[in-house]
Design a protein around this motif. Structure first.
Motif, PDB file in Angstrom:
ATOM      1  N   ILE A 136      -9.030  -0.180  27.338  1.00  0.00           N
ATOM      2  CA  ILE A 136     -10.221   0.529  27.814  1.00  0.00           C
ATOM      3  C   ILE A 136     -11.211  -0.458  28.433  1.00  0.00           C
ATOM      4  CG2 ILE A 136     -12.257   1.838  27.075  1.00  0.00           C
ATOM      5  CD1 ILE A 136     -10.423   3.136  24.936  1.00  0.00           C
ATOM      6  N   GLY A 137     -11.445  -1.563  27.745  1.00  0.00           N
ATOM      7  CA  GLY A 137     -12.355  -2.580  28.271  1.00  0.00           C
ATOM      8  C   GLY A 137     -11.888  -3.162  29.591  1.00  0.00           C
ATOM      9  N   VAL A 138     -10.604  -3.475  29.678  1.00  0.00           N
ATOM     10  CA  VAL A 138     -10.051  -4.031  30.921  1.00  0.00           C
ATOM     11  C   VAL A 138     -10.164  -3.008  32.048  1.00  0.00           C
ATOM     12  CG1 VAL A 138      -7.910  -4.797  32.043  1.00  0.00           C
ATOM     13  CG2 VAL A 138      -8.495  -5.649  29.759  1.00  0.00           C
ATOM     14  N   GLY A 139      -9.909  -1.738  31.735  1.00  0.00           N
ATOM     15  CA  GLY A 139     -10.002  -0.694  32.759  1.00  0.00           C
ATOM     16  C   GLY A 139     -11.397  -0.614  33.356  1.00  0.00           C
ATOM     17  N   PHE A 140     -12.418  -0.717  32.519  1.00  0.00           N
ATOM     18  CA  PHE A 140     -13.775  -0.636  33.051  1.00  0.00           C
ATOM     19  C   PHE A 140     -14.184  -1.920  33.768  1.00  0.00           C
ATOM     20  CE2 PHE A 140     -13.978   3.083  30.329  1.00  0.00           C
ATOM     21  CZ  PHE A 140     -14.653   3.961  31.168  1.00  0.00           C
ATOM     22  N   LEU A 141     -13.543  -3.022  33.461  1.00  0.00           N
ATOM     23  CA  LEU A 141     -13.732  -4.216  34.287  1.00  0.00           C
ATOM     24  C   LEU A 141     -13.208  -3.965  35.705  1.00  0.00           C
ATOM     25  CD1 LEU A 141     -12.798  -7.174  31.877  1.00  0.00           C
ATOM     26  CD2 LEU A 141     -15.062  -6.595  32.774  1.00  0.00           C
ATOM     27  N   GLY A 142     -12.100  -3.219  35.771  1.00  0.00           N
ATOM     28  CA  GLY A 142     -11.566  -2.843  37.082  1.00  0.00           C
ATOM     29  C   GLY A 142     -12.546  -1.992  37.859  1.00  0.00           C
ATOM     30  N   VAL A 143     -13.253  -1.086  37.166  1.00  0.00           N
ATOM     31  CA  VAL A 143     -14.285  -0.273  37.830  1.00  0.00           C
ATOM     32  C   VAL A 143     -15.393  -1.166  38.376  1.00  0.00           C
ATOM     33  CG1 VAL A 143     -16.065   1.485  37.467  1.00  0.00           C
ATOM     34  CG2 VAL A 143     -13.805   1.770  36.446  1.00  0.00           C
ATOM     35  N   LEU A 144     -15.795  -2.171  37.604  1.00  0.00           N
ATOM     36  CA  LEU A 144     -16.833  -3.095  38.069  1.00  0.00           C
ATOM     37  C   LEU A 144     -16.386  -3.841  39.313  1.00  0.00           C
ATOM     38  CD1 LEU A 144     -18.129  -4.587  34.684  1.00  0.00           C
ATOM     39  CD2 LEU A 144     -19.212  -2.844  36.109  1.00  0.00           C
ATOM     40  N   VAL A 145     -15.105  -4.177  39.388  1.00  0.00           N
ATOM     41  CA  VAL A 145     -14.582  -4.843  40.586  1.00  0.00           C
ATOM     42  C   VAL A 145     -14.704  -3.926  41.798  1.00  0.00           C
ATOM     43  CG1 VAL A 145     -12.481  -5.735  41.679  1.00  0.00           C
ATOM     44  CG2 VAL A 145     -13.013  -6.351  39.313  1.00  0.00           C
ATOM     45  N   ILE A 146     -14.432  -2.635  41.600  1.00  0.00           N
ATOM     46  CA  ILE A 146     -14.474  -1.670  42.713  1.00  0.00           C
ATOM     47  C   ILE A 146     -15.900  -1.433  43.191  1.00  0.00           C
ATOM     48  CG2 ILE A 146     -14.017   0.727  43.386  1.00  0.00           C
ATOM     49  CD1 ILE A 146     -11.687   0.685  41.348  1.00  0.00           C
ATOM     50  N   VAL A 147     -16.829  -1.212  42.265  1.00  0.00           N
ATOM     51  CA  VAL A 147     -18.184  -0.788  42.654  1.00  0.00           C
ATOM     52  C   VAL A 147     -19.138  -1.962  42.857  1.00  0.00           C
ATOM     53  CG1 VAL A 147     -17.858   1.399  41.471  1.00  0.00           C
ATOM     54  CG2 VAL A 147     -18.997  -0.458  40.266  1.00  0.00           C
ATOM     55  N   ARG A 148     -18.836  -3.127  42.252  1.00  0.00           N
ATOM     56  CA  ARG A 148     -19.622  -4.351  42.444  1.00  0.00           C
ATOM     57  C   ARG A 148     -21.128  -4.134  42.289  1.00  0.00           C
ATOM     58  NH1 ARG A 148     -17.412  -5.399  48.070  1.00  0.00           N
ATOM     59  NH2 ARG A 148     -16.640  -3.285  47.749  1.00  0.00           N
ATOM     60  N   PRO A 149     -21.579  -3.763  41.080  1.00  0.00           N
ATOM     61  CA  PRO A 149     -23.020  -3.569  40.866  1.00  0.00           C
ATOM     62  C   PRO A 149     -23.795  -4.858  41.115  1.00  0.00           C
ATOM     63  CG  PRO A 149     -21.843  -3.649  38.771  1.00  0.00           C
ATOM     64  CD  PRO A 149     -20.805  -3.595  39.848  1.00  0.00           C
ATOM     65  N   GLY A 150     -25.004  -4.704  41.660  1.00  0.00           N
ATOM     66  CA  GLY A 150     -25.831  -5.857  41.962  1.00  0.00           C
ATOM     67  C   GLY A 150     -25.612  -6.436  43.345  1.00  0.00           C
ATOM     68  N   THR A 151     -24.649  -5.877  44.085  1.00  0.00           N
ATOM     69  CA  THR A 151     -24.387  -6.334  45.450  1.00  0.00           C
ATOM     70  C   THR A 151     -24.791  -5.240  46.435  1.00  0.00           C
ATOM     71  OG1 THR A 151     -22.123  -5.469  45.622  1.00  0.00           O
ATOM     72  CG2 THR A 151     -22.405  -7.612  44.549  1.00  0.00           C
ATOM     73  N   ASP A 152     -24.780  -5.589  47.726  1.00  0.00           N
ATOM     74  CA  ASP A 152     -25.109  -4.606  48.760  1.00  0.00           C
ATOM     75  C   ASP A 152     -24.073  -3.489  48.834  1.00  0.00           C
ATOM     76  OD1 ASP A 152     -27.356  -6.045  49.401  1.00  0.00           O
ATOM     77  OD2 ASP A 152     -26.389  -7.168  51.027  1.00  0.00           O
TER      78      ASP A 152
END
Length: 304
Positions: A136-152
């Protein structure tokens, strides 16, 4: 010795084929919603069309076959909460697709198995070990890679996708419970009728009509795709076990990528190629782990 209750191989292949067709229909729902938004239709009206047309088709095609028994529910309160959960998911998703590519909304939707696994602890009292929590944790890391919060590249509509995934997870968990009381036809009926009645008082304030043939096509197709998708996945589940069908739900990302690229000229970016496999891989690991533990799997697709 083979299991005498296991469906024949040809039935399993048919089930897989029907499931793949269902995921194509679900992609058609999101594509129609995005197109209607582009031609100026309010997302509130889009959601209403999806459920109202679905309800008309259920009443026209299924009601004569099943009779009054289709509208009798063994747990009306559970049906209401289930319908509201799917309505919430649809509202969030249809608004998100106006701002994000289908590949992004679809990839985030694949967190649903992760959320179901996490929510099964407080809601169903199930035990989840460290392996699945890690997935579950790794999966949500994948979401962070896709959406890249804090970037343009980050768009606030991403939060709507996560809300849609959470609502879908609740919907799937409630589907597990309601299946002990009602048939699939009854559940289809209540999903359509509750959503339609909930939106009916406000949709006149948002109502408009398409001005082009492609808009009119999407106007009607969104409900037809919804009805066909749910029918196909129901029949597929009767032809092949969920353990066979579940992994093929991830094939929908190819449908979404194709639609996003060809219809909307939004090809996947590099980070989607990195993040989506992480999310999908985590979901598949949870599926494999639950299969090993002999737990009932939930067939997950971006049902709207």
């Amino acid at each position: 010795m083979s299991d005498p209750y296991s469906p024949p191989a040809e039935h399993r292949l048919l089930g897989i084929g029907l499931a793949l067709a269902a995921y194509l229909m679900f992609t058609g729902i999101d594509s129609s919603a995005k197109w209607l938004g582009l031609v100026g239709i309010s997302f509130v009206q889009i959601v209403f069309l999806r459920y109202a047309i679905h309800m008309v088709l259920v009443a026209t095609i299924l009601l004569p076959r099943h009779g009054r028994g289709m509208v009798r529910s063994g747990n009306l309160k559970l049906q209401l909460f289930r319908a509201l959960a799917l309505l919430g998911a649809t509202l969030c998703n249809f608004l998100a697709v106006q701002y994000l590519p289908l590949t992004v909304t679809g990839s985030i939707a694949f967190t649903v198995p992760l959320l179901i696994c996490a929510l099964s602890v407080p809601l169903l009292g199930e035990q989840v070990g460290w392996r699945r929590w890690s997935a579950i944790g790794v999966g949500f890391l994948g979401v962070l890679v896709i959406v890249r919060p804090g970037t343009d590249a980050f768009h606030p509509a991403t939060l709507l996708c996560l809300a849609a995934a959470l609502s879908t997870a609740f919907y799937m968990l409630l589907t597990r419970k309601v299946s002990a009381h009602d048939s699939a036809a009854t559940s289809q009926f209540y999903v359509g009728i509750f959503a339609t009645l909930a939106l009916l008082p406000i949709v006149p304030f948002f109502w408009s009509l398409p001005s082009s043939p492609d808009g009119w096509f999407a106007f009607f197709a969104i409900g037809i795709f919804g009805f066909l998708g749910h029918q196909l996945i129901t029949v597929a589940s009767s032809r092949a076990p969920a353990t066979v069908i579940a992994p093929f739900s991830y094939f929908q990302i190819f449908y979404l990528a194709t639609a996003s690229w060809i219809i909307f000229n939004q090809p996947p970016d590099f980070w989607l190629y990195v993040g989506a496999p992480i999310v999908i891989g985590s979901g598949l690991y949870i599926w494999l782990r639950e299969r090993k533990l002999a737990k009932p799997e939930t067939v997950v697709a971006t049902e709207r």
